[in-house]
Design a protein around this motif. Structure first.
Motif, PDB file in Angstrom:
ATOM      1  N   UNK A 208       0.837  -1.207   0.000  1.00  0.00           N
ATOM      2  CA  UNK A 208       0.000   0.000   0.000  1.00  0.00           C
ATOM      3  C   UNK A 208       0.874   1.260   0.000  1.00  0.00           C
ATOM      4  N   UNK A 209       1.937   1.243   0.796  1.00  0.00           N
ATOM      5  CA  UNK A 209       2.825   2.416   0.830  1.00  0.00           C
ATOM      6  C   UNK A 209       3.442   2.634  -0.553  1.00  0.00           C
ATOM      7  N   UNK A 210       3.873   1.545  -1.183  1.00  0.00           N
ATOM      8  CA  UNK A 210       4.457   1.669  -2.527  1.00  0.00           C
ATOM      9  C   UNK A 210       3.397   2.190  -3.509  1.00  0.00           C
ATOM     10  N   UNK A 211       2.172   1.745  -3.342  1.00  0.00           N
ATOM     11  CA  UNK A 211       1.060   2.170  -4.214  1.00  0.00           C
ATOM     12  C   UNK A 211       0.794   3.671  -4.064  1.00  0.00           C
ATOM     13  N   UNK A 212       0.893   4.157  -2.827  1.00  0.00           N
ATOM     14  CA  UNK A 212       0.678   5.593  -2.599  1.00  0.00           C
ATOM     15  C   UNK A 212       1.803   6.427  -3.212  1.00  0.00           C
ATOM     16  N   UNK A 213       3.003   5.872  -3.200  1.00  0.00           N
ATOM     17  CA  UNK A 213       4.155   6.619  -3.738  1.00  0.00           C
ATOM     18  C   UNK A 213       4.146   6.622  -5.257  1.00  0.00           C
ATOM     19  N   UNK A 214       3.823   5.494  -5.835  1.00  0.00           N
ATOM     20  CA  UNK A 214       3.758   5.397  -7.299  1.00  0.00           C
ATOM     21  C   UNK A 214       2.448   4.707  -7.586  1.00  0.00           C
ATOM     22  N   UNK A 215       1.995   4.663  -8.772  1.00  0.00           N
ATOM     23  CA  UNK A 215       0.798   3.867  -9.076  1.00  0.00           C
ATOM     24  C   UNK A 215      -0.505   4.621  -8.934  1.00  0.00           C
ATOM     25  N   UNK A 216      -0.821   5.015  -7.719  1.00  0.00           N
ATOM     26  CA  UNK A 216      -2.159   5.564  -7.477  1.00  0.00           C
ATOM     27  C   UNK A 216      -2.407   6.846  -8.307  1.00  0.00           C
ATOM     28  N   UNK A 217      -1.369   7.639  -8.486  1.00  0.00           N
ATOM     29  CA  UNK A 217      -1.549   8.912  -9.201  1.00  0.00           C
ATOM     30  C   UNK A 217      -2.036   8.665 -10.636  1.00  0.00           C
ATOM     31  N   UNK A 218      -1.615   7.554 -11.231  1.00  0.00           N
ATOM     32  CA  UNK A 218      -2.009   7.259 -12.616  1.00  0.00           C
ATOM     33  C   UNK A 218      -3.172   6.287 -12.692  1.00  0.00           C
ATOM     34  N   UNK A 219      -3.756   5.980 -11.553  1.00  0.00           N
ATOM     35  CA  UNK A 219      -4.768   4.908 -11.525  1.00  0.00           C
ATOM     36  C   UNK A 219      -5.961   5.199 -12.429  1.00  0.00           C
ATOM     37  N   UNK A 220      -6.413   6.442 -12.404  1.00  0.00           N
ATOM     38  CA  UNK A 220      -7.596   6.738 -13.205  1.00  0.00           C
ATOM     39  C   UNK A 220      -7.322   6.516 -14.689  1.00  0.00           C
ATOM     40  N   UNK A 221      -6.145   6.936 -15.113  1.00  0.00           N
ATOM     41  CA  UNK A 221      -5.808   6.823 -16.539  1.00  0.00           C
ATOM     42  C   UNK A 221      -5.500   5.375 -16.937  1.00  0.00           C
ATOM     43  N   UNK A 222      -4.922   4.618 -16.039  1.00  0.00           N
ATOM     44  CA  UNK A 222      -4.350   3.326 -16.455  1.00  0.00           C
ATOM     45  C   UNK A 222      -5.073   2.085 -15.926  1.00  0.00           C
ATOM     46  N   UNK A 223      -6.156   2.282 -15.159  1.00  0.00           N
ATOM     47  CA  UNK A 223      -6.696   1.096 -14.480  1.00  0.00           C
ATOM     48  C   UNK A 223      -7.227   0.025 -15.440  1.00  0.00           C
ATOM     49  N   UNK A 224      -7.532   0.421 -16.675  1.00  0.00           N
ATOM     50  CA  UNK A 224      -8.030  -0.572 -17.632  1.00  0.00           C
ATOM     51  C   UNK A 224      -6.952  -1.094 -18.574  1.00  0.00           C
ATOM     52  N   UNK A 225      -5.733  -0.622 -18.390  1.00  0.00           N
ATOM     53  CA  UNK A 225      -4.642  -1.069 -19.250  1.00  0.00           C
ATOM     54  C   UNK A 225      -4.211  -2.464 -18.780  1.00  0.00           C
ATOM     55  N   UNK A 226      -4.685  -3.465 -19.508  1.00  0.00           N
ATOM     56  CA  UNK A 226      -4.504  -4.837 -19.010  1.00  0.00           C
ATOM     57  C   UNK A 226      -3.031  -5.228 -18.913  1.00  0.00           C
ATOM     58  N   UNK A 227      -2.257  -4.838 -19.923  1.00  0.00           N
ATOM     59  CA  UNK A 227      -0.842  -5.219 -19.898  1.00  0.00           C
ATOM     60  C   UNK A 227      -0.073  -4.390 -18.872  1.00  0.00           C
ATOM     61  N   UNK A 228      -0.526  -3.172 -18.659  1.00  0.00           N
ATOM     62  CA  UNK A 228       0.173  -2.265 -17.739  1.00  0.00           C
ATOM     63  C   UNK A 228       0.104  -2.721 -16.300  1.00  0.00           C
ATOM     64  N   UNK A 229      -0.911  -3.541 -15.979  1.00  0.00           N
ATOM     65  CA  UNK A 229      -1.018  -4.096 -14.631  1.00  0.00           C
ATOM     66  C   UNK A 229      -0.923  -2.965 -13.599  1.00  0.00           C
ATOM     67  N   UNK A 230      -1.686  -1.901 -13.843  1.00  0.00           N
ATOM     68  CA  UNK A 230      -1.504  -0.665 -13.075  1.00  0.00           C
ATOM     69  C   UNK A 230      -2.564  -0.471 -11.997  1.00  0.00           C
ATOM     70  N   UNK A 231      -3.137  -1.571 -11.517  1.00  0.00           N
ATOM     71  CA  UNK A 231      -4.057  -1.470 -10.377  1.00  0.00           C
ATOM     72  C   UNK A 231      -3.276  -1.839  -9.103  1.00  0.00           C
ATOM     73  N   UNK A 232      -3.921  -1.671  -7.954  1.00  0.00           N
ATOM     74  CA  UNK A 232      -3.169  -1.773  -6.695  1.00  0.00           C
ATOM     75  C   UNK A 232      -2.811  -3.196  -6.285  1.00  0.00           C
ATOM     76  N   UNK A 233      -3.581  -4.159  -6.758  1.00  0.00           N
ATOM     77  CA  UNK A 233      -3.436  -5.562  -6.314  1.00  0.00           C
ATOM     78  C   UNK A 233      -3.573  -5.693  -4.793  1.00  0.00           C
ATOM     79  N   UNK A 234      -4.392  -4.852  -4.234  1.00  0.00           N
ATOM     80  CA  UNK A 234      -4.610  -4.934  -2.777  1.00  0.00           C
ATOM     81  C   UNK A 234      -5.802  -5.823  -2.429  1.00  0.00           C
TER      82      UNK A 234
END
Ligand code: FAD
Length: 458
Positions: A208-234
């Protein structure tokens, strides 16, 4: 005389932000942190190797966290109610603290436990806002006991005040002489997915800490990018409660960008389903809003179901999702939607067949989220467009434009150029030779016609 209380852990396997543990510590001089490996969970079919392995990690980590604070985890096996009563008698505990659960199973367990404890002169204290941030039933529309539509629920949910986040206890004093069974070991659980994630609160907090540092900021744009695997996996951490949804919301909203907002909205989807299930426990297995479907059954559609489960339908994105599920015990949300639409609508197979297979494999397999998302996609749930059918080819071109997700999970197609990777049947014969990949199980227009006829007739 020393006072003892029990903190009974279920789907909340953490030390941070844990109201039952804090209350049990406040209630007595001693506390028994207890987990019961409940026979009834197994008997009810909720048990699956991937979740059992993740659970083993969670229990080991919980025990380590308690030991670092001077305590330990007490593990018992058997019927939960009997075991809790037994430990309460051994430890002479006056109170048992437990998090409220949303399922019929959890409600029945709570009722049985309360009666059994009261018969012994003890008290059960059930805590809300542990498994969810907003308790099911805390916000309701006029004239109903739950929201059936997400958007108005989200509005009210977002306005509902959250309790403060509780720190992990500094020290935990466990009475002497309360015996514990050996903790399960992940290595001893057979039949798990090769790429299964690691469990435990420490791992969840790191993620979660790593997700807050990176990842979450782009979540809205990338959450459907299947190859990007850009969801939190929480999701497995939320399912096992190694992370607290209340804490996640507090910490995610501190920054408050569009990514954070979109992420918190997804947490709300989880609670939306929990409040539907809490009010309509039957929706775990029966249609929430029936369309009088005469689904094809597992038996009558045996070959189709088998091909779907194995990831051999001939539709690359569907097969990629199903193979990711088998390999990791987890699947990207977009793939969950596509594979569910394909089974329930294109193949017109009973959604329960698919939901069962997901529950057998998903490490985050959760009755509320799984059964109600399946119903959403089958059009028997809360979707306001129940007859929508997702086209696996157009969706794949949109959410996996280069075909990288498909190539990752369907190696047979690794060398196929992007133009054909989602429609390998369009390759010329000479380009197809040597590729061991099946033809489509069904033509999409045929599936659509069957579904429309079925729904029209219903
Ligand atoms: P993120 O996109 O990072 O979202 C953050 C969190 O929000 C998730 O961890 C999850 O707790 C919650 N969330 C996100 N999307 C949804 C959603 N649509 N419904 C409810 N909660 C959501 N989720 C489960 O946790 N358990 C299940 O058994 C499950 N079965 C599903 C079955 C089908 C057919 C579908 C379409 C969806 C299912 N989901 C389930 C919802 C969703 O796919 C997963 O929660 C998500 O993919 C988990 O990945 P993440 O943690 O990276 O999610």
């Amino acid at each position: 005389m020393k006072k003892t209380a029990i903190a009974l852990f279920t789907g909340d396997l953490r030390l941070h932000d844990h109201p039952p543990l804090r209350a049990a510590i406040a209630a007595g001089d001693r506390v028994v942190p207890l987990f019961v490996d409940d026979d009834r969970v197994r008997a009810a079919g909720f048990d699956a190797p991937n979740r059992r392995a993740f659970l083993a990690d969670c229990l080991a980590d919980l025990d380590a966290g308690l030991r670092a604070r001077g305590g330990r985890l007490v593990l018992r096996r058997g019927d939960l109610v009997e075991q809790v009563c037994r430990v309460a008698a051994e430890a002479e505990a006056a109170e048992v603290h437990l998090a409220a659960g949303p399922t019929a199973f959890a409600h029945a367990r709570e009722d049985r436990l309360r009666r059994a404890l009261e018969a012994d002169g003890r008290r059960l204290v059930v805590h809300d806002a542990v498994v969810t941030a907003v308790p099911p039933g805390a916000v309701t529309p006029a004239g109903s006991d739950h929201f059936a539509v997400f958007t108005p629920y989200h509005r009210r949910w977002a306005d509902h005040p959250l309790r403060e986040v509780l720190a992990a206890p500094r020290s935990v004093r466990v009475p002497e002489g309360v015996e514990s069974a050996d903790l399960p070991r992940r290595a001893d659980v057979g039949g798990t997915s090769e790429g299964l994630a690691k469990g435990g609160e420490e791992e969840g907090r790191k993620r979660f800490t790593a997700w807050l540092r990176g990842g979450i900021a782009d979540y809205e744009a990338l959450h459907d990018d299947m190859a990007g695997d850009a969801t939190s996996r929480l999701s497995p951490h939320l399912h096992f409660g190694t992370l607290s949804p209340t804490e996640l919301i507090h910490r995610a909203t501190r920054t408050g960008g569009p990514g954070e907002e979109a992420f918190v909205r997804q947490l709300c989807w989880r609670e939306f389903h929990q409040q539907v299930l809490a009010a309509r426990p039957g929706a775990a297995s029966a249609d929430y809003r029936t369309k009088n479907d005469r689904w094809r059954s597992e038996r009558s559609a045996k070959d189709d179901v088998e091909a779907w489960r194995e990831g051999r339908t001939g539709y690359p994105v569907v097969d990629a999702g199903m193979r990711q599920l088998r390999h990791e015990g987890w699947m990207h949300n977009r793939a969950r939607l596509l594979t569910a639409s394909f089974l329930a609508k294109t193949l017109y197979v009973d959604w329960r067949v698919g939901a069962r297979h997901f529950l057998d494999l998903l490490v985050d397999g959760d009755v509320a989220n799984n059964q109600l998302n399946w119903q959403w996609m089958a059009g028997t749930g809360t979707d306001s467009r129940p007859n929508r059918v997702l086209n696996p080819v157009t969706q794949a071109k949109r959410y996996d434009p280069e075909g990288a997700y498909v190539r990752r999970w369907v190696p047979e197609l690794a060398d196929v150029e992007a133009k054909f990777v989602h429609e390998p049947w369009k390759l010329k014969d000479r380009d197809r030779s040597g590729i061991d990949y099946p033809d489509p199980l069904i033509d999409l227009p045929d599936g659509l016609a069957r579904f429309k006829a079925a729904r029209g007739a219903a």
